[in-house]
Design a protein around this motif. Structure first.
Motif, PDB file in Angstrom:
ATOM      1  N   GLY A 136       0.807  -1.219   0.000  1.00  0.00           N
ATOM      2  CA  GLY A 136       0.000   0.000   0.000  1.00  0.00           C
ATOM      3  C   GLY A 136       0.838   1.266   0.000  1.00  0.00           C
ATOM      4  O   GLY A 136       1.928   1.319  -0.596  1.00  0.00           O
ATOM      5  N   PRO A 176       4.487 -13.492   3.134  1.00  0.00           N
ATOM      6  CA  PRO A 176       5.519 -12.830   3.946  1.00  0.00           C
ATOM      7  C   PRO A 176       6.571 -13.825   4.441  1.00  0.00           C
ATOM      8  O   PRO A 176       7.772 -13.530   4.449  1.00  0.00           O
ATOM      9  CB  PRO A 176       4.717 -12.234   5.109  1.00  0.00           C
ATOM     10  CG  PRO A 176       3.363 -11.975   4.533  1.00  0.00           C
ATOM     11  CD  PRO A 176       3.126 -13.113   3.583  1.00  0.00           C
ATOM     12  N   CYS A 195       5.573  -3.198   6.133  1.00  0.00           N
ATOM     13  CA  CYS A 195       4.694  -2.067   5.782  1.00  0.00           C
ATOM     14  C   CYS A 195       3.251  -2.549   5.685  1.00  0.00           C
ATOM     15  O   CYS A 195       2.495  -2.104   4.818  1.00  0.00           O
ATOM     16  CB  CYS A 195       5.117  -1.473   4.442  1.00  0.00           C
ATOM     17  SG  CYS A 195       6.817  -0.946   4.351  1.00  0.00           S
ATOM     18  N   ASN A 210      -0.917  -2.926  11.441  1.00  0.00           N
ATOM     19  CA  ASN A 210      -0.197  -2.974  12.720  1.00  0.00           C
ATOM     20  C   ASN A 210      -0.171  -4.361  13.383  1.00  0.00           C
ATOM     21  O   ASN A 210       0.859  -4.779  13.913  1.00  0.00           O
ATOM     22  CB  ASN A 210      -0.814  -1.969  13.699  1.00  0.00           C
ATOM     23  CG  ASN A 210      -0.871  -0.571  13.117  1.00  0.00           C
ATOM     24  OD1 ASN A 210      -0.210  -0.294  12.122  1.00  0.00           O
ATOM     25  ND2 ASN A 210      -1.647   0.312  13.721  1.00  0.00           N
ATOM     26  N   LYS A 248       5.801   2.063  12.263  1.00  0.00           N
ATOM     27  CA  LYS A 248       5.151   2.383  13.514  1.00  0.00           C
ATOM     28  C   LYS A 248       3.653   2.150  13.374  1.00  0.00           C
ATOM     29  O   LYS A 248       3.156   2.235  12.242  1.00  0.00           O
ATOM     30  CB  LYS A 248       5.447   3.805  13.990  1.00  0.00           C
ATOM     31  CG  LYS A 248       5.357   4.943  12.994  1.00  0.00           C
ATOM     32  CD  LYS A 248       4.200   5.203  12.157  1.00  0.00           C
ATOM     33  CE  LYS A 248       2.813   5.336  12.675  1.00  0.00           C
ATOM     34  NZ  LYS A 248       1.796   5.624  11.646  1.00  0.00           N
ATOM     35  N   HIS A 270       4.248   9.753  16.687  1.00  0.00           N
ATOM     36  CA  HIS A 270       5.211  10.549  15.909  1.00  0.00           C
ATOM     37  C   HIS A 270       5.551  11.836  16.686  1.00  0.00           C
ATOM     38  O   HIS A 270       6.706  12.254  16.753  1.00  0.00           O
ATOM     39  CB  HIS A 270       4.595  10.972  14.563  1.00  0.00           C
ATOM     40  CG  HIS A 270       4.864  10.032  13.432  1.00  0.00           C
ATOM     41  ND1 HIS A 270       6.126   9.688  13.010  1.00  0.00           N
ATOM     42  CD2 HIS A 270       4.016   9.380  12.584  1.00  0.00           C
ATOM     43  CE1 HIS A 270       6.046   8.874  11.966  1.00  0.00           C
ATOM     44  NE2 HIS A 270       4.774   8.668  11.696  1.00  0.00           N
ATOM     45  N   TYR A 272       8.658  15.226   2.732  1.00  0.00           N
ATOM     46  CA  TYR A 272       8.502  13.954   3.449  1.00  0.00           C
ATOM     47  C   TYR A 272       9.277  12.825   2.777  1.00  0.00           C
ATOM     48  O   TYR A 272       9.972  12.060   3.439  1.00  0.00           O
ATOM     49  CB  TYR A 272       7.002  13.650   3.494  1.00  0.00           C
ATOM     50  CG  TYR A 272       6.621  12.342   4.120  1.00  0.00           C
ATOM     51  CD1 TYR A 272       6.586  12.193   5.500  1.00  0.00           C
ATOM     52  CD2 TYR A 272       6.255  11.248   3.328  1.00  0.00           C
ATOM     53  CE1 TYR A 272       6.198  10.986   6.077  1.00  0.00           C
ATOM     54  CE2 TYR A 272       5.874  10.047   3.896  1.00  0.00           C
ATOM     55  CZ  TYR A 272       5.847   9.918   5.264  1.00  0.00           C
ATOM     56  OH  TYR A 272       5.467   8.731   5.834  1.00  0.00           O
TER      57      TYR A 272
HETATM   58  N1  LIG Z   1       6.176   6.198   9.191  1.00  0.00           N
HETATM   59  C1  LIG Z   1       5.182   6.828   8.642  1.00  0.00           C
HETATM   60  O1  LIG Z   1       5.268   8.034   8.395  1.00  0.00           O
HETATM   61  C2  LIG Z   1       3.921   6.072   8.282  1.00  0.00           C
HETATM   62  C3  LIG Z   1       2.929   6.674   7.468  1.00  0.00           C
HETATM   63  C4  LIG Z   1       1.807   5.910   7.127  1.00  0.00           C
HETATM   64  C5  LIG Z   1       1.663   4.607   7.576  1.00  0.00           C
HETATM   65  N2  LIG Z   1       2.606   4.058   8.386  1.00  0.00           N
HETATM   66  C6  LIG Z   1       2.481   2.661   8.876  1.00  0.00           C
HETATM   67  O2  LIG Z   1       2.741   1.768   7.785  1.00  0.00           O
HETATM   68  C7  LIG Z   1       1.954   0.595   7.912  1.00  0.00           C
HETATM   69  C8  LIG Z   1       1.168   0.391   6.610  1.00  0.00           C
HETATM   70  O3  LIG Z   1       0.302   1.507   6.406  1.00  0.00           O
HETATM   71  P1  LIG Z   1      -0.222   1.921   4.954  1.00  0.00           P
HETATM   72  O4  LIG Z   1      -0.714   3.315   5.086  1.00  0.00           O
HETATM   73  O5  LIG Z   1       0.788   1.595   3.919  1.00  0.00           O
HETATM   74  O6  LIG Z   1      -1.467   0.929   4.815  1.00  0.00           O
HETATM   75  P2  LIG Z   1      -2.161   0.462   3.458  1.00  0.00           P
HETATM   76  O7  LIG Z   1      -3.537   0.051   3.832  1.00  0.00           O
HETATM   77  O8  LIG Z   1      -1.988   1.492   2.388  1.00  0.00           O
HETATM   78  O9  LIG Z   1      -1.314  -0.808   3.020  1.00  0.00           O
HETATM   79  C9  LIG Z   1      -1.293  -2.002   3.777  1.00  0.00           C
HETATM   80  C10 LIG Z   1      -0.825  -3.125   2.864  1.00  0.00           C
HETATM   81  O10 LIG Z   1      -0.628  -4.313   3.650  1.00  0.00           O
HETATM   82  C11 LIG Z   1      -1.214  -5.424   2.949  1.00  0.00           C
HETATM   83  N3  LIG Z   1      -1.575  -6.459   3.933  1.00  0.00           N
HETATM   84  C12 LIG Z   1      -2.728  -6.602   4.610  1.00  0.00           C
HETATM   85  N4  LIG Z   1      -2.661  -7.688   5.423  1.00  0.00           N
HETATM   86  C13 LIG Z   1      -1.434  -8.230   5.242  1.00  0.00           C
HETATM   87  C14 LIG Z   1      -0.775  -9.378   5.759  1.00  0.00           C
HETATM   88  N5  LIG Z   1      -1.374 -10.171   6.666  1.00  0.00           N
HETATM   89  N6  LIG Z   1       0.489  -9.637   5.340  1.00  0.00           N
HETATM   90  C15 LIG Z   1       1.105  -8.847   4.437  1.00  0.00           C
HETATM   91  N7  LIG Z   1       0.518  -7.758   3.898  1.00  0.00           N
HETATM   92  C16 LIG Z   1      -0.738  -7.441   4.290  1.00  0.00           C
HETATM   93  C17 LIG Z   1      -2.402  -4.827   2.212  1.00  0.00           C
HETATM   94  O11 LIG Z   1      -2.805  -5.646   1.127  1.00  0.00           O
HETATM   95  C18 LIG Z   1      -1.833  -3.489   1.769  1.00  0.00           C
HETATM   96  O12 LIG Z   1      -1.137  -3.638   0.553  1.00  0.00           O
HETATM   97  C19 LIG Z   1       1.075   0.806   9.145  1.00  0.00           C
HETATM   98  O13 LIG Z   1       1.632   0.129  10.248  1.00  0.00           O
HETATM   99  C20 LIG Z   1       1.094   2.310   9.375  1.00  0.00           C
HETATM  100  O14 LIG Z   1       0.928   2.683  10.723  1.00  0.00           O
HETATM  101  C21 LIG Z   1       3.733   4.764   8.726  1.00  0.00           C
END
Ligand SMILES: NC(=O)c1ccc[n+]([C@@H]2O[C@H](COP(=O)([O-])OP(=O)(O)OC[C@H]3O[C@@H](n4cnc5c(N)ncnc54)[C@H](O)[C@@H]3O)[C@@H](O)[C@H]2O)c1
Length: 370
Positions: free
Chosen positions: A9, A53, A68, A71, A92, A181, A306
């Motif tokens: 994602g 995975p 990624c 949570n 995170k 954060h 960013y």
């Molecule tokens: N550091 C930062 O600035 C920041 C910003 C946004 C999100 N995040 C973190 O990143 C992580 C992902 O967030 P996102 O916004 O990319 O979410 P998202 O919904 O865009 O993407 C999640 C992805 O994980 C996949 N997924 C779902 N279940 C799964 C599993 N069991 N095994 C493997 N993959 C699986 C989904 O298909 C999807 O592609 C979260 O933990 C979020 O808190 C961090």
């Protein structure tokens, strides 16, 4: 070192761009199914996809596992990656529960695995400059630490996401997602540690989405706190603040001056005193800290953002994995620290009173130098 990305994602795309810009190879991507992995890998221009995975974690072609995914998936994947001897970048919040965060930090320490958690706002040149100026005493001892992290992407009852569901996101949503954060950044720039806090949680919409599912996680947190060095503070965390996108702001008011920062305009920061207020631009000659000068790639007026901060994070994290001593890397210890603050927020809200972070990691893992 070759990276493997889990999840396809928003963050998978950010990590893949950062890795490429930092000059690292991406060995492949895994997601919730083989089909999803294939389509995400192809959309991101990653040649190989893994069926699961577990297959990615076990592959001898992967040296660093980037987690990624939602949570609640972080802990089992990170534990498997540590057991496989891989370095781990875990998004995170590090885990959905404090017990899992504790196990992950302990497992990494026991196995001698180097880790990183993308508290990426640490990687703005302006943030490093504020940090160095506070460390050298430019504003005296910080007395008031205040600010907010405001978003609006959940500001309507029709908006929903896996984060809203405590089973996927964890018991805290707004705080675990974005409040952490703010706390990481303010502790990073000041060197103070939050020792006591009082938090109030609000759920703006009791039902969300087309199916009007019941919501068990908070939209808003108002938190007051005290630090180990005698400062007081407050922060407002919200995912329902119309018009605010990623408005992480902090103000550090010290004995003789103040600094303020706004993540939506990260190329400048504000410094105030009784006699004069100034705006300091990233890349200008006023930026005196070595780290700030290193992270400011462009002259003033050419904005960095960013994604550039993420590239700097990836670059420094991989030097850390290679065995270099690199300052400012957020590790699983910092992820655990964030989980401890989140846990205290939930405890405080439950008892409607102040709680101590008595079991928290209060020692600074990363001493500040100018
Ligand atoms: N550091 C930062 O600035 C920041 C910003 C946004 C999100 N995040 C973190 O990143 C992580 C992902 O967030 P996102 O916004 O990319 O979410 P998202 O919904 O865009 O993407 C999640 C992805 O994980 C996949 N997924 C779902 N279940 C799964 C599993 N069991 N095994 C493997 N993959 C699986 C989904 O298909 C999807 O592609 C979260 O933990 C979020 O808190 C961090």
């Amino acid at each position: 070192m070759r990276a493997g990305i889990i999840g396809g994602g928003f963050m998978a795309a950010v990590h893949s761009r950062a890795l490429r810009a930092a000059g690292h190879e991406i060995a492949g991507l895994a997601s919730s199914s083989a089909e999803r992995a294939q389509s995400s890998a192809s959309a991101l221009g990653i040649a190989r996809s893994f069926n699961s995975p577990a297959a990615l974690v076990e592959s001898t072609d992967v040296d660093v596992v980037h987690i990624c995914s939602p949570n609640a998936t972080h802990a089992p994947i990170a534990l498997a990656a540590i057991a496989a001897g891989k370095h781990v970048v875990c998004e995170k919040p590090l885990a959905a529960t404090i017990a899992d965060a504790r196990s992950l930090a302990a497992a990494a320490a026991n196995e001698g695995i180097r880790t990183a958690v993308p508290f990426v706002y640490r990687f703005y040149a302006t943030v490093r400059e504020i940090r160095a100026r506070i460390a050298r005493g430019d504003i005296g001892e910080p007395m008031l630490l205040h600010g907010a992290y405001l978003q609006d992407w959940l500001a309507t009852p029709s908006a929903t996401n896996w984060r809203v569901d405590a089973n996927e996101g964890g018991s805290s949503r707004a705080f675990a997602d974005i409040g952490v954060h703010w706390c990481d950044l303010v502790e990073f720039v000041t060197g103070h540690r939050i020792t006591r806090l009082s938090a109030k949680l609000v759920t703006a919409f009791g039902r969300r989405g087309e199916s009007a599912s019941t919501v068990g996680t908070e939209d808003v947190v108002t938190m007051m706190f005290e630090t180990d060095r005698g400062a007081s503070g407050s922060v407002m965390v919200s995912q329902v603040s119309s018009g605010r996108k990623n408005r992480l702001t902090f103000s550090i008011d010290g004995e003789t001056g103040a600094f303020a920062f706004n993540q939506e305009e990260p190329n400048t920061f504000w410094t105030g005193s009784l006699d004069e207020n100034r705006i300091v631009a990233s890349g200008s000659s006023a930026m005196t800290s070595g780290d700030a000068r290193r992270l400011a790639l462009l002259p003033p007026g050419h904005p960095q953002g960013y994604q550039d901060a993420f590239t700097a994070f990836a670059s420094d994290a991989y030097r850390h994995f290679a065995g270099e001593e690199v300052g400012g890397i957020p590790t699983f210890d910092d992820g655990l620290r964030a989980a401890q603050i989140t846990d205290a927020v939930l405890r405080s809200s439950a008892i409607e009173g102040w709680v101590d972070l008595n079991e928290a990691t209060l020692s600074l893992t990363d001493p500040i130098t100018a």
